[in-house]
Write a protein that holds these residues in place. Structure first.
Motif, PDB file in Angstrom:
ATOM      1  N   MET A  64       0.829  -1.210   0.000  1.00  0.00           N
ATOM      2  CA  MET A  64       0.000   0.000   0.000  1.00  0.00           C
ATOM      3  C   MET A  64       0.857   1.252   0.000  1.00  0.00           C
ATOM      4  SD  MET A  64      -3.202  -0.992   2.511  1.00  0.00           S
ATOM      5  CE  MET A  64      -2.155  -1.333   3.913  1.00  0.00           C
ATOM      6  N   ALA A  65       1.998   1.185   0.672  1.00  0.00           N
ATOM      7  CA  ALA A  65       2.888   2.356   0.695  1.00  0.00           C
ATOM      8  C   ALA A  65       3.481   2.602  -0.684  1.00  0.00           C
ATOM      9  CB  ALA A  65       3.990   2.143   1.728  1.00  0.00           C
ATOM     10  N   GLU A  66       3.807   1.533  -1.390  1.00  0.00           N
ATOM     11  CA  GLU A  66       4.416   1.681  -2.716  1.00  0.00           C
ATOM     12  C   GLU A  66       3.390   1.669  -3.841  1.00  0.00           C
ATOM     13  OE1 GLU A  66       7.163  -1.512  -2.971  1.00  0.00           O
ATOM     14  OE2 GLU A  66       8.519  -0.705  -1.429  1.00  0.00           O
ATOM     15  N   LEU A  67       2.080   1.464  -3.478  1.00  0.00           N
ATOM     16  CA  LEU A  67       0.991   1.412  -4.460  1.00  0.00           C
ATOM     17  C   LEU A  67       1.263   0.360  -5.526  1.00  0.00           C
ATOM     18  CD1 LEU A  67       0.249   5.245  -4.939  1.00  0.00           C
ATOM     19  CD2 LEU A  67      -0.898   3.612  -3.437  1.00  0.00           C
ATOM     20  N   GLU A  68       1.784  -0.785  -5.082  1.00  0.00           N
ATOM     21  CA  GLU A  68       2.084  -1.887  -5.973  1.00  0.00           C
ATOM     22  C   GLU A  68       0.839  -2.769  -6.056  1.00  0.00           C
ATOM     23  OE1 GLU A  68       3.604  -4.147  -8.659  1.00  0.00           O
ATOM     24  OE2 GLU A  68       4.786  -2.448  -7.887  1.00  0.00           O
ATOM     25  N   ALA A  69       0.097  -2.673  -7.166  1.00  0.00           N
ATOM     26  CA  ALA A  69      -1.181  -3.350  -7.295  1.00  0.00           C
ATOM     27  C   ALA A  69      -1.029  -4.867  -7.246  1.00  0.00           C
ATOM     28  CB  ALA A  69      -1.874  -2.924  -8.585  1.00  0.00           C
ATOM     29  N   THR A  70      -0.043  -5.394  -7.958  1.00  0.00           N
ATOM     30  CA  THR A  70       0.149  -6.854  -7.985  1.00  0.00           C
ATOM     31  C   THR A  70       0.463  -7.376  -6.589  1.00  0.00           C
ATOM     32  OG1 THR A  70       0.995  -6.695 -10.247  1.00  0.00           O
ATOM     33  CG2 THR A  70       1.448  -8.739  -9.046  1.00  0.00           C
ATOM     34  N   HIS A  71       1.322  -6.678  -5.907  1.00  0.00           N
ATOM     35  CA  HIS A  71       1.714  -7.060  -4.559  1.00  0.00           C
ATOM     36  C   HIS A  71       0.495  -7.050  -3.631  1.00  0.00           C
ATOM     37  CE1 HIS A  71       5.264  -7.969  -2.240  1.00  0.00           C
ATOM     38  NE2 HIS A  71       4.783  -7.242  -1.229  1.00  0.00           N
ATOM     39  N   ILE A  72      -0.309  -5.991  -3.725  1.00  0.00           N
ATOM     40  CA  ILE A  72      -1.499  -5.870  -2.873  1.00  0.00           C
ATOM     41  C   ILE A  72      -2.498  -6.968  -3.196  1.00  0.00           C
ATOM     42  CG2 ILE A  72      -3.483  -4.390  -2.363  1.00  0.00           C
ATOM     43  CD1 ILE A  72      -1.671  -1.983  -2.860  1.00  0.00           C
ATOM     44  N   HIS A  73      -2.665  -7.271  -4.484  1.00  0.00           N
ATOM     45  CA  HIS A  73      -3.615  -8.303  -4.884  1.00  0.00           C
ATOM     46  C   HIS A  73      -3.224  -9.654  -4.292  1.00  0.00           C
ATOM     47  CE1 HIS A  73      -5.365 -11.389  -7.580  1.00  0.00           C
ATOM     48  NE2 HIS A  73      -6.410 -10.560  -7.603  1.00  0.00           N
ATOM     49  N   ARG A  74      -1.923  -9.997  -4.307  1.00  0.00           N
ATOM     50  CA  ARG A  74      -1.486 -11.267  -3.743  1.00  0.00           C
ATOM     51  C   ARG A  74      -1.731 -11.319  -2.234  1.00  0.00           C
ATOM     52  NH1 ARG A  74       4.292 -12.267  -6.885  1.00  0.00           N
ATOM     53  NH2 ARG A  74       3.390 -13.040  -8.865  1.00  0.00           N
ATOM     54  N   CYS A  75      -1.450 -10.220  -1.584  1.00  0.00           N
ATOM     55  CA  CYS A  75      -1.646 -10.206  -0.131  1.00  0.00           C
ATOM     56  C   CYS A  75      -3.133 -10.329   0.218  1.00  0.00           C
ATOM     57  CB  CYS A  75      -1.080  -8.914   0.467  1.00  0.00           C
ATOM     58  SG  CYS A  75       0.712  -8.826   0.456  1.00  0.00           S
ATOM     59  N   LEU A  76      -3.965  -9.577  -0.470  1.00  0.00           N
ATOM     60  CA  LEU A  76      -5.401  -9.644  -0.192  1.00  0.00           C
ATOM     61  C   LEU A  76      -5.970 -11.008  -0.533  1.00  0.00           C
ATOM     62  CD1 LEU A  76      -6.603  -6.134  -1.469  1.00  0.00           C
ATOM     63  CD2 LEU A  76      -6.184  -6.855   0.884  1.00  0.00           C
ATOM     64  N   ASN A  77      -5.456 -11.601  -1.614  1.00  0.00           N
ATOM     65  CA  ASN A  77      -5.895 -12.939  -1.983  1.00  0.00           C
ATOM     66  C   ASN A  77      -5.470 -13.952  -0.930  1.00  0.00           C
ATOM     67  OD1 ASN A  77      -7.131 -14.803  -3.869  1.00  0.00           O
ATOM     68  ND2 ASN A  77      -5.048 -15.506  -4.335  1.00  0.00           N
ATOM     69  N   SER A  78      -4.273 -13.767  -0.379  1.00  0.00           N
ATOM     70  CA  SER A  78      -3.797 -14.665   0.677  1.00  0.00           C
ATOM     71  C   SER A  78      -4.672 -14.539   1.920  1.00  0.00           C
ATOM     72  CB  SER A  78      -2.338 -14.337   1.022  1.00  0.00           C
ATOM     73  OG  SER A  78      -1.500 -14.521  -0.106  1.00  0.00           O
ATOM     74  N   TYR A  79      -5.021 -13.315   2.284  1.00  0.00           N
ATOM     75  CA  TYR A  79      -5.917 -13.119   3.429  1.00  0.00           C
ATOM     76  C   TYR A  79      -7.267 -13.805   3.176  1.00  0.00           C
ATOM     77  CZ  TYR A  79      -3.286  -9.798   6.323  1.00  0.00           C
ATOM     78  OH  TYR A  79      -2.386  -9.218   7.174  1.00  0.00           O
ATOM     79  N   ALA A  80      -7.770 -13.697   1.949  1.00  0.00           N
ATOM     80  CA  ALA A  80      -9.055 -14.323   1.624  1.00  0.00           C
ATOM     81  C   ALA A  80      -8.974 -15.829   1.692  1.00  0.00           C
ATOM     82  CB  ALA A  80      -9.515 -13.879   0.233  1.00  0.00           C
ATOM     83  N   LEU A  81      -7.782 -16.408   1.249  1.00  0.00           N
ATOM     84  CA  LEU A  81      -7.630 -17.856   1.263  1.00  0.00           C
ATOM     85  C   LEU A  81      -7.654 -18.425   2.672  1.00  0.00           C
ATOM     86  CD1 LEU A  81      -4.907 -18.364  -1.510  1.00  0.00           C
ATOM     87  CD2 LEU A  81      -7.321 -19.030  -1.610  1.00  0.00           C
ATOM     88  N   ILE A  82      -7.104 -17.692   3.630  1.00  0.00           N
ATOM     89  CA  ILE A  82      -7.061 -18.197   5.007  1.00  0.00           C
ATOM     90  C   ILE A  82      -8.264 -17.691   5.824  1.00  0.00           C
ATOM     91  CG2 ILE A  82      -4.550 -18.359   4.980  1.00  0.00           C
ATOM     92  CD1 ILE A  82      -4.421 -15.792   6.590  1.00  0.00           C
TER      93      ILE A  82
END
Length: 719
Positions: A218-236
């Motif tokens: 979020m600090a670097e506004l890296e969309a791909t990075h954020i998408h992976r993290c949010l997807n990981s949160y959703a998976l667990i």
């Protein structure tokens, strides 16, 4: 029809066929005795409703004789069968004894077979239970094996160095689901206690790593990075943790900065500026997160697969906004000053409406309105306290105006003539004015509106009792009568005005507001309002009649000057009259003033009708007065003529000769009759100028005919 019903029916029909048919009509149905539910008490009670007990007894005796005869006939008919009945049963016991032995053997054999079957069933059930236990243990072993494999695989992924941290976390999140699944089935097993430290280590690593990676993305506004993290949160299944993280690291710092800039300033311009800045937090700082989770293209043109389960606007931004307002601006919700409270509340609700537009869907808006933070914000606004303050203000103002003393309005330009009516209308207006009304208090302000009209109606009823029923100013007290007329006419005008204005404000404001609040059927509101308004105007006719009576008394008071006309001409040598008397203007003056006062406010036809009623009453009284005067004049004239004959002197005084009609000049009595004719004619002319329909007033027409004939010396008493 069921089988049992058919059998019962056939049974009853066969039984009824055996019953004898009586020669005469009985008071009961013979089939009643064949029913299984037959009751003597019920049978006797039912028959008593139709006949006396003596009649019932006689009918029962008749039927008993019939039954007895029928039984004797039946025995005689089948006598041979009755006699042979005992002989046919000889040897039956021996036959039964021969069957008893085989039947007992069959019974023992069936019992032995039943015991064997029960034993086999018990053995089979035990085998099934063992198999079930083995299957359960096999599944537990499978979950234990899967648990160990998942832990080993996750630990292997942690040690891998050929992938980025985001990819590692995404792979671990996928395996972590399997780990959680197996852990749920292994609860209470010793193996779980042995590997719990390893599970805790994996969980801690995953949570800390995901948090760090999401904050970094979020600090670097890296969309791909954020998408992976949010997807990981959703998976667990930890989407709530991600939303809390966004709230703490993105929304909260900006809200703290805004609150520090606000410095507790609660002026309306400052609040509007603050809310505007708060609204910009979502598009400026949460737009990327919302685009990623919803699958929309972001500002850079990237588009990712949507991740369901997230709502950062509702679960991250909104709770922090409400919490910041509660902590830093608690005085925002103060209700001490209703005017300031109203402005702040409207400003806040305008902000809420705009914030709802930033929700991605109608479902998101529903979640927002059902959230605890939204409920907490609405609870802080003490709408009942605000309404109570307004209620006291509006009600106190109305009560101070509804006094027993009728007070006219200060300005003639007002639509209302009485101060109480004006204040009542202003009170209704205040309930629905933009500076006072709040949508959340629609039901309370509607009730207050009805209470205002009801209280005004009580005041009108009090005036009706005081002015119409109890108090009637004396016609000699002209000032009080004039004042009372002015007050009542003002009230009559106000009743019509408030009826029209309240209906108008209902159509223009109240009904649209009610429909906007979701009330589909507003007929119940309109019916309640019309009932109150009709109760309000039901005394109008009584006020009008009382006003007509008072106006008539004012005009009639001047008619006493008619009796002064003979004194003006008798033995005064005054010239013949050419102008009407001054009192005629006094008679017509109340009608003119009444018309001038009511004409701009009430329909002209209605005013004309009222004035015609007054003119009719005045004409009747005037007819009576003029009749008395002309009768007196005629009697005086006849007395003078007798006096002339008694003196038998042709050299009578000129005045006496003129009074007796002995010359061609007008006598004093002729002048009196002429003056009355001029007065009546002028009165009719002025009444006509006041829009009075003279043809509809029979008393005036009779009066005019009478004075015309009197002028021509054809008046007779009683005409």
């Amino acid at each position: 029809m069921t089988k049992s019903n058919r059998s019962d029916k056939s049974k009853s029909s066969s039984s009824s066929s055996l019953l004898p048919i009586p020669a005469t009509t009985l008071c009961f149905d013979k089939n009643e005795f064949m029913k299984e539910s037959f009751s003597v008490d019920h049978f006797v009670a039912d028959c008593r409703k139709r006949v006396q007990l003596e009649v019932l007894r006689q009918d029962l005796e008749v039927y008993f004789k019939l039954l007895k005869n029928a039984m004797i006939e039946l025995i005689n008919k089948d006598y041979a069968d009755f006699v042979n009945l005992s002989s046919n049963l000889v040897g039956m016991e021996k036959a039964i004894g021969q069957l008893r032995g085989p039947l007992q053997e069959i019974r023992h054999e069936v019992k032995d077979v039943n015991e064997v079957i029960n034993k086999e069933m018990k053995d089979f059930e035990l085998a099934l239970e063992k198999q079930k236990a083995l299957s359960t243990r096999r599944k537990l072993l499978g979950h234990m094996q899967g648990l160990l494999q998942a832990i080993e695989k996750i630990e292997h992924i942690q040690r891998s160095e050929d992938s980025t941290m985001g990819q590692i976390l995404e792979r671990i999140a996928g395996e972590f689901n399997q780990l959680q699944h197996h852990t749920m089935y292994c609860k209470g097993l010793p193996v779980l206690n042995l590997i719990r430290p390893r599970i805790s280590s994996i969980t801690g690593f995953l949570q800390s790593s995901l948090e760090g990676e999401l904050v970094k993305g979020m600090a670097e506004l890296e969309a791909t990075h954020i998408h992976r993290c949010l997807n990981s949160y959703a998976l667990i299944g930890k989407t709530k943790d991600a939303e809390v993280l966004v709230r703490m690291h993105i929304v909260k710092p900006h809200m703290q900065q805004l609150m520090e800039e606000q410095h507790g300033d609660l002026t309306i311009p400052s609040l509007k500026s603050m809310f505007y800045k708060i609204l910009n937090v979502v598009p400026n700082h949460l737009r990327l997160l919302c685009d990623i989770t919803s699958g929309r293209k972001n500002r850079s043109g990237e588009q990712f697969r949507g991740i369901p389960g997230y709502d950062f606007v509702v679960n991250s931004a909104w709770p922090e906004i409400v919490s910041s307002l509660e902590q830093h601006l608690p005085e925002l919700f103060a209700s001490r000053d209703p005017n300031i409270f109203h402005k702040r509340y409207c400003t806040c609700m305008e902000f809420v409406d705009k914030f709802e537009r930033q929700c991605g869907s109608q479902a998101s808006i529903t979640r927002l309105r059902q959230s605890e933070a939204f409920h907490a914000l609405m609870t802080h606004w003490s709408l009942p306290v605000y309404f109570q303050i307004r209620f006291q203000s509006i009600g106190g103002q109305l009560e101070s105006a509804l006094t027993p003393e009728i007070v006219k309005t200060e300005s003639e330009q007002d639509a209302f003539r009485l101060q109480a009516s004006l204040v009542a209308w202003q009170s209704v207006q205040m309930c629905w004015s933009e500076d006072i009304f709040l949508p959340g208090l629609l039901h309370r302000f509607w009730k207050l509106t009805l209470q205002i009209l009801s209280r005004y109606g009580t005041w009108v009823k009090m005036l009706h009792n005081n002015e119409v029923l109890n108090k009637s100013p004396s016609s000699t007290d002209m000032d009080k009568v004039s004042k009372s007329i002015a007050q009542i006419s003002g009230l009559v005008i106000d009743l019509g005005t408030i009826f029209d204005k309240v209906k108008q404000i209902y159509a223009d404001k109240i009904e649209p507001l009610a429909k906007k609040q979701g009330l589909k059927d507003t007929s119940i509101l309109e019916d309640a309002l019309l009932e109150l308004l009709n109760n309000l105007t039901k005394y109008k006719e009584d006020f009008v009649n009382h006003m007509i009576t008072l106006l008539s008394s004012l005009s009639v008071a001047y008619l006493k000057h008619t009796q002064d006309v003979p004194r003006l001409y008798r033995k005064t040598n005054r010239p013949a009259p050419t102008e009407p008397s001054q009192y005629v203007n006094g008679v017509i003056k109340p009608l003119k003033l009444f018309k001038e006062e009511l004409h701009p406010h009430i329909d002209s036809s209605m005013v004309s009708d009222w004035i015609t009623q007054i003119a009719s009453t005045v004409s009747e009284k005037y007819y009576s007065v003029v009749t008395d005067v002309l009768t007196s004049v005629r009697k005086m004239e006849e007395s003078l003529m007798r006096l002339q004959k008694m003196r038998s002197a042709k050299s009578s005084s000129g005045n006496l000769a003129s009074l007796a009609g002995g010359s061609d000049a007008l006598s004093d009595d002729d002048k009196i009759r002429l003056q009355l004719f001029l007065d009546v004619s002028n009165l009719g002319s002025q009444m006509k100028d006041c829009t009075v329909n003279l043809d509809s007033i029979s008393s005036y027409q009779s009066l005019l005919v009478m004075v015309t004939e009197a002028k021509e010396k054809r008046f007779k008493a009683g005409v």
